[in-house]
Write a protein that holds these residues in place. Structure first.
Motif, PDB file in Angstrom:
ATOM      1  N   GLU A   1       0.860  -1.182   0.000  1.00 35.29           N
ATOM      2  CA  GLU A   1       0.000   0.000   0.000  1.00 35.29           C
ATOM      3  C   GLU A   1       0.894   1.230   0.000  1.00 35.29           C
ATOM      4  N   TRP A   2       0.604   2.156  -0.884  1.00 34.28           N
ATOM      5  CA  TRP A   2       1.480   3.313  -1.057  1.00 34.28           C
ATOM      6  C   TRP A   2       1.431   4.262   0.140  1.00 34.28           C
ATOM      7  N   TYR A   3       0.252   4.722   0.513  1.00 38.30           N
ATOM      8  CA  TYR A   3       0.169   5.812   1.491  1.00 38.30           C
ATOM      9  C   TYR A   3      -0.685   5.492   2.710  1.00 38.30           C
ATOM     10  N   GLY A   4      -1.184   4.289   2.795  1.00 45.59           N
ATOM     11  CA  GLY A   4      -1.994   3.947   3.952  1.00 45.59           C
ATOM     12  C   GLY A   4      -2.852   2.733   3.656  1.00 45.59           C
ATOM     13  N   GLU A   5      -3.152   1.974   4.691  1.00 43.18           N
ATOM     14  CA  GLU A   5      -3.968   0.788   4.521  1.00 43.18           C
ATOM     15  C   GLU A   5      -5.445   1.125   4.699  1.00 43.18           C
ATOM     16  N   TYR A   6      -6.278   0.174   4.313  1.00 41.91           N
ATOM     17  CA  TYR A   6      -7.720   0.418   4.308  1.00 41.91           C
ATOM     18  C   TYR A   6      -8.262   0.878   5.667  1.00 41.91           C
ATOM     19  N   PRO A   7      -7.876   0.268   6.785  1.00 41.04           N
ATOM     20  CA  PRO A   7      -8.434   0.721   8.070  1.00 41.04           C
ATOM     21  C   PRO A   7      -8.208   2.208   8.341  1.00 41.04           C
ATOM     22  N   GLU A   8      -7.064   2.738   7.889  1.00 35.78           N
ATOM     23  CA  GLU A   8      -6.798   4.159   8.121  1.00 35.78           C
ATOM     24  C   GLU A   8      -7.538   5.054   7.125  1.00 35.78           C
ATOM     25  N   LEU A   9      -7.807   4.537   5.925  1.00 39.56           N
ATOM     26  CA  LEU A   9      -8.397   5.370   4.870  1.00 39.56           C
ATOM     27  C   LEU A   9      -9.903   5.188   4.718  1.00 39.56           C
ATOM     28  N   SER A  10     -10.447   4.143   5.324  1.00 41.87           N
ATOM     29  CA  SER A  10     -11.851   3.808   5.076  1.00 41.87           C
ATOM     30  C   SER A  10     -12.809   4.931   5.463  1.00 41.87           C
ATOM     31  N   GLY A  11     -12.514   5.601   6.582  1.00 42.42           N
ATOM     32  CA  GLY A  11     -13.404   6.677   7.023  1.00 42.42           C
ATOM     33  C   GLY A  11     -13.508   7.802   6.017  1.00 42.42           C
ATOM     34  N   TYR A  12     -12.430   8.028   5.277  1.00 42.03           N
ATOM     35  CA  TYR A  12     -12.440   9.077   4.259  1.00 42.03           C
ATOM     36  C   TYR A  12     -13.070   8.568   2.961  1.00 42.03           C
ATOM     37  N   LEU A  13     -12.719   7.339   2.557  1.00 47.65           N
ATOM     38  CA  LEU A  13     -13.216   6.794   1.289  1.00 47.65           C
ATOM     39  C   LEU A  13     -14.735   6.682   1.263  1.00 47.65           C
ATOM     40  N   HIS A  14     -15.304   6.193   2.346  1.00 50.86           N
ATOM     41  CA  HIS A  14     -16.740   5.914   2.332  1.00 50.86           C
ATOM     42  C   HIS A  14     -17.603   7.170   2.447  1.00 50.86           C
ATOM     43  N   LYS A  15     -16.954   8.321   2.646  1.00 46.21           N
ATOM     44  CA  LYS A  15     -17.704   9.580   2.549  1.00 46.21           C
ATOM     45  C   LYS A  15     -18.010   9.917   1.096  1.00 46.21           C
ATOM     46  N   TYR A  16     -17.200   9.363   0.187  1.00 49.11           N
ATOM     47  CA  TYR A  16     -17.317   9.736  -1.226  1.00 49.11           C
ATOM     48  C   TYR A  16     -17.636   8.549  -2.131  1.00 49.11           C
ATOM     49  N   LEU A  17     -17.784   7.368  -1.559  1.00 45.21           N
ATOM     50  CA  LEU A  17     -18.169   6.190  -2.328  1.00 45.21           C
ATOM     51  C   LEU A  17     -19.511   5.668  -1.822  1.00 45.21           C
ATOM     52  N   LYS A  18     -20.363   5.260  -2.769  1.00 46.74           N
ATOM     53  CA  LYS A  18     -21.657   4.686  -2.416  1.00 46.74           C
ATOM     54  C   LYS A  18     -21.636   3.191  -2.728  1.00 46.74           C
ATOM     55  N   LYS A  19     -22.475   2.435  -2.034  1.00 43.58           N
ATOM     56  CA  LYS A  19     -22.499   0.986  -2.243  1.00 43.58           C
ATOM     57  C   LYS A  19     -22.899   0.627  -3.668  1.00 43.58           C
ATOM     58  N   GLN A  20     -23.745   1.474  -4.283  1.00 48.82           N
ATOM     59  CA  GLN A  20     -24.200   1.180  -5.641  1.00 48.82           C
ATOM     60  C   GLN A  20     -23.251   1.683  -6.718  1.00 48.82           C
ATOM     61  N   ASP A  21     -22.140   2.313  -6.322  1.00 46.46           N
ATOM     62  CA  ASP A  21     -21.184   2.829  -7.307  1.00 46.46           C
ATOM     63  C   ASP A  21     -20.555   1.699  -8.113  1.00 46.46           C
ATOM     64  N   ASP A  22     -20.314   1.995  -9.374  1.00 42.70           N
ATOM     65  CA  ASP A  22     -19.519   1.118 -10.238  1.00 42.70           C
ATOM     66  C   ASP A  22     -18.095   1.664 -10.183  1.00 42.70           C
ATOM     67  N   ILE A  23     -17.207   0.973  -9.461  1.00 38.50           N
ATOM     68  CA  ILE A  23     -15.901   1.526  -9.094  1.00 38.50           C
ATOM     69  C   ILE A  23     -14.799   0.913  -9.944  1.00 38.50           C
ATOM     70  N   LEU A  24     -13.902   1.760 -10.422  1.00 36.75           N
ATOM     71  CA  LEU A  24     -12.697   1.319 -11.120  1.00 36.75           C
ATOM     72  C   LEU A  24     -11.484   1.738 -10.297  1.00 36.75           C
ATOM     73  N   ILE A  25     -10.604   0.767 -10.004  1.00 35.97           N
ATOM     74  CA  ILE A  25      -9.346   1.061  -9.322  1.00 35.97           C
ATOM     75  C   ILE A  25      -8.223   0.841 -10.321  1.00 35.97           C
ATOM     76  N   THR A  26      -7.540   1.910 -10.693  1.00 36.38           N
ATOM     77  CA  THR A  26      -6.461   1.798 -11.674  1.00 36.38           C
ATOM     78  C   THR A  26      -5.125   1.634 -10.959  1.00 36.38           C
ATOM     79  N   GLY A  27      -4.213   0.884 -11.585  1.00 35.27           N
ATOM     80  CA  GLY A  27      -2.910   0.637 -10.962  1.00 35.27           C
ATOM     81  C   GLY A  27      -3.077  -0.042  -9.623  1.00 35.27           C
ATOM     82  N   CYS A  28      -3.909  -1.092  -9.594  1.00 39.66           N
ATOM     83  CA  CYS A  28      -4.298  -1.697  -8.314  1.00 39.66           C
ATOM     84  C   CYS A  28      -3.149  -2.400  -7.608  1.00 39.66           C
TER      85      CYS A  28
END
Length: 640
Positions: free
Chosen positions: A30-57
Motif C-alpha cells: 500500500e502506497w500511502y496507507g492501509e484500508y483501516p486508516e483510509l476507510s473513514g475518508y473513502l466511504h464519505k465519497y463512495l456509495k455501495k451502488q457505485d460502479d468503481i474502477l481502481i487503476t494501478g491496483c
C-alpha cells in the motif's frame, strides 16, 4: 531487496512492475496507507451502488476491502500481468462482482461513462457525469500543480482532504510521517466558476478557496509544518533554543491565526517532557512571551523540558479556551518529542480563559502606518491599554494601566493611571531626570519621542516644579496621547510636533539650555541592528548639539536597544567623544540599555541612590504598589 526504479520512466513500463511484484511476492503493498486508516475518508465519497474502477491496483487489498464493505461492483486493473495473476489466484467465488484485469490505465477498453467512481487515470472518458475521481497522494509539488492545472479548468469540482490516520500510524510505528491527502474530483459538464475546497483540519471543516494559489499555499504550509514536526520528534533542539512556525486558517494564507514557539531547555530529569502553553490574548507582547530569553524562562518556570508556546493574533475570532485547545490538539501532538509516552498533552495558561482584548480605536499614522489601541483584561481583573502598529504587532509602542474611578451617584469609569510606569526602561530614564532636576526650581526637561505620553505625564507628577516638553515628529501621536493615554497639556506640560533632530539643532542654534534631554525614539528601519534610537541621534553633530544645549549639571539620558551587540563599542566611543562621564543600566527583561551622560564629572552612584529613594517615596505617597529595587539597579549599573 531494492525495489526502487533506476529512473522515473520505469514507473510507466510493464517490465518494471512485473519484476517489482515478482520480487515482492504476495505481500500486499500500500502506497500511502492501509484500508483501516483510509476507510473513514473513502466511504464519505463512495456509495455501495457505485460502479468503481481502481487503476494501478497492484496487490493492494483495497478492492477486496471495498467489496467486503458493501461495494458490489469493483473493477481492478494493472499494467502488470504478474500481479493480476497473483490477485486472481487469491480470489474466491464469494466476490462475483470483484474483477481483476490486466490493462494499461491509459489505454483501457471500457465503454464511455461506464464508471461512477475511479480510484486513481483515464477518467475523463470513463467517468459518467457526477462521478468521482478519487486519488490518495502525498501531493508533491508537481502532482499538486498537475491536478490544479487540469481539473478545475475542465469543469470538475475539486476537494482535497487531509487523512490523519495514516500519519498517526506512521508516527506510532516510529516511521517518517508525511501528510497524506485524498483528492476528490467530481465530473460536471461545466461550472460557472471554479469550486475549490479543502478539508485540512481534524474538525472536518470544509473551507472554500478563491484561487488555485490559495490551495497551493495551504497544502505547502502543512507540508512544511509536517517536516518541522518530523524533525522535532527525532531530535532535541536544545542547542538551537527554539523553533517557530505560524499557523493559518485553511484557505487563508494572508493572516496568521496562531504563532507557535517550540522551546527546549537543557534536560532536567525531574521535569515533565512536554506541554503546550497558551498565551492569553493581548499578552503576547510581554517579555515572558515575546522574547527568546523570556520564553526560555517560562519553560524553566513551568518545569517542562520542551514547551510549545502559542500566541493568538488580533483580528482573528477565537472560541473558548477549551475550543482553542481542541483546535490546536493535532499540531501540538505533532510537536511532541519522540519519547513522550502518552499522547495526552498538558495544556497550560495563566487562567481559565483566553483573556479579553477590546479594540478601542483604529487609526493610521502618516509616519508609522495603521495602528490599534486596545484594552486587555487579565484574569486578575487588571486592565491595560496598549498601542500597536500593525506592521510590528509584537511590539508594544505605548502602554498604561487603567484604574477604576467611582463617583457618588455616578457610574464608575476607567481612566489612565498616570502615577505608574509600565516600561522598565522608563523607570531608569526617570531616575536620570530626577538626578538633573529634583533640586532645581523651574527645571526644563525635553523628552524626544512623545509616544503615548506616559513618560512625560509621569515626570509631570514626579517633578511638579519642572517644565516638561514632549517632542514628536508625528502629529497623530499627540492625538493618541491626549485622547487615549491621559496626556493633558498645561503650563508646565506641553507637546511640540517637530522632528527631534531639528528640535535639538534649534536648541543649540538659539543658545537655549535645558536640564535634561531624554531620548526615547524608535528606529523604523528594521535592517539596522539598532532598534533605538535612529543612528542619526547618535551622530557627532547631534551629540555635540545635545551637549551644548545642556546646563552645567544637565544630563542626556538615551534609551539604546541593540539587536546587533557588535555596535555597542561604537556607541560607547561616540558618547565618550562628547561627554565627560556617563553610566549605563541594562534592563533585566528587555534589550534596553539606558545611558545617563554628563558634561561634568559626577557622583552617579551616590546620587542615583538618592533618586531611587525619592521615587520610591513618591510611589508610597501616591499609593502605587510599585518599587524601584535599589540593589537591582546598583548591581546592573555600569560606570564608564
Amino acid at each position: 531487496m531494492n525495489l526502487l526504479p533506476k529512473s522515473k520512466e520505469e514507473f510507466s513500463q510493464q517490465e518494471y512492475w512485473n519484476l517489482f511484484f515478482k520480487k515482492r511476492g504476495n505481500e500486499a503493498f500500500e502506497w500511502y496507507g492501509e484500508y483501516p486508516e483510509l476507510s473513514g475518508y473513502l466511504h464519505k465519497y463512495l456509495k455501495k451502488q457505485d460502479d468503481i474502477l481502481i487503476t494501478g491496483c497492484g496487490n493492494s487489498t483495497l478492492g477486496k476491502d471495498l467489496y467486503d464493505m458493501g461495494c458490489s461492483k469493483v473493477t481492478n486493473i494493472d499494467i502488470s500481468k504478474v500481479v493480476i495473476k497473483q490477485m486472481l489466484s487469491q480470489q474466491d467465488k464469494d466476490r462475483p462482482g470483484l474483477q481483476y484485469l490486466q490493462m494499461d490505465a491509459l489505454q483501457t477498453t471500457f465503454a464511455n461513462d461506464q464508471f461512477s467512481a475511479v480510484i486513481d487515470k483515464e477518467i475523463q472518458r470513463l467517468l459518467r457525469l457526477g462521478g468521482r475521481y478519487i486519488c490518495i497522494s502525498l501531493l508533491q509539488e508537481h502532482i499538486l500543480h498537475k491536478i490544479l492545472d487540469y481539473f478545475p479548468s475542465n469543469g470538475w469540482m475539486l476537494r482535497i482532504v487531509r487523512c490523519f490516520e495514516p500519519e498517526i500510524k506512521s508516527i506510532e510505528n516510529g516511521e517518517n510521517s508525511l501528510p497524506v491527502f485524498m483528492i476528490i474530483c467530481t465530473k460536471f459538464t461545466a461550472l460557472p466558476r471554479k469550486i475549490l475546497e479543502i478539508c485540512l483540519g481534524s474538525n472536518n471543516k470544509i473551507d472554500k478557496c478563491e484561487t488555485c494559489n490559495d490551495v497551493i499555499s495551504s497544502i505547502t504550509s502543512i507540508q512544511r509544518a509536517a517536516f518541522i514536526c518530523s524533525s522535532l520528534r527525532k531530535s532535541s533542539i536544545e542547542n538551537d533554543g527554539e523553533i517557530s512556525l505560524d499557523l493559518y486558517e485553511p484557505g487563508d494564507q494572508s493572516n496568521v491565526k496562531f504563532s507557535v514557539h517550540i522551546v527546549e531547555i537543557p534536560f532536567v530529569a525531574k521535569n515533565a517532557p512536554y506541554a503546550c502553553f497558551i498565551v492569553p490574548q493581548g499578552r503576547e507582547t510581554e517579555w515572558l512571551f515575546s522574547t527568546k530569553a523570556g520564553r526560555q524562562n517560562l519553560a524553566a518556570m513551568t518545569n517542562y523540558n520542551r514547551l510549545a508556546i502559542v500566541s493568538m493574533h488580533r483580528g482573528k475570532v477565537y472560541g473558548t479556551l477549551d475550543e482553542v485547545k481542541k483546535e490546536l490538539e493535532d499540531i501540538v501532538c505533532n510537536l511532541a518529542p519522540k519519547k513522550l509516552k502518552s499522547q495526552k498533552i498538558a495544556f497550560l495558561s495563566l487562567g481559565a480563559t483566553l483573556g479579553k482584548r477590546n479594540i478601542r480605536y483604529e487609526g493610521k499614522s502618516t509616519f508609522s502606518g495603521e495602528y490599534v489601541i486596545e484594552d486587555v483584561e487579565h484574569d486578575s481583573g487588571d486592565i491595560y491599554r496598549r498601542l500597536f502598529y500593525l506592521n510590528a504587532q509584537l511590539v508594544t509602542q505605548s502602554e498604561a494601566k487603567l484604574k477604576q474611578i467611582k463617583s457618588k451617584g455616578k457610574k464608575s469609569k476607567y481612566i489612565v493611571d498616570l502615577f505608574r510606569l509600565m516600561c522598565q526602561h522608563h523607570m531608569f530614564m526617570s531616575i536620570g531626570a530626577h538626578l538633573a532636576c529634583a533640586m532645581k526650581q523651574n527645571a526644563k526637561v525635553t523628552v524626544l519621542g512623545l509616544g503615548g505620553g506616559g513618560l512625560c505625564s509621569f515626570l509631570h507628577k514626579l517633578l511638579p516644579q519642572a517644565f516638561i516638553t514632549g517632542v514628536d515628529i508625528d502629529p497623530e501621536m499627540l492625538k493618541i496621547a491626549t485622547e487615549w493615554f491621559g496626556f493633558k497639556e498645561d503650563e508646565k506640560l506641553s507637546a511640540k510636533i517637530q522632528d527631534g533632530l531639528e528640535y535639538i539643532c534649534d536648541l543649540a542654534k538659539n543658545g537655549e539650555k535645558v536640564d535634561a534631554i531624554l531620548c526615547d525614539v524608535d528606529n523604523k528601519n528594521s535592517e539596522i541592528g539598532m532598534s533605538c534610537p535612529p543612528k542619526e541621534f547618535l551622530s557627532p553633530d547631534i551629540l555635540k548639539a545635545v551637549s551644548n544645549s545642556l546646563t552645567n549639571q544637565g544630563l542626556f539620558v538615551v534609551n539604546v536597544v541593540l539587536r546587533d551587540k557588535s555596535l555597542r563599542p561604537s556607541v560607547i566611543k561616540d558618547l565618550q567623544n562628547h561627554f565627560r562621564s556617563f553610566v549605563s543600566y541594562n534592563t533585566t527583561e528587555d534589550l534596553n540599555e539606558i545611558f545617563i551622560c554628563a558634561n561634568t564629572g559626577s557622583d552617579f552612584t551616590g546620587n542615583i541612590k538618592i533618586a531611587i529613594e525619592a521615587i520610591n517615596s513618591f510611589f508610597r505617597k501616591n499609593n502605587v504598589n510599585e518599587v524601584a529595587e535599589l540593589s537591582e539597579y546598583m548591581d546592573h549599573l555600569k560606570i564608564n
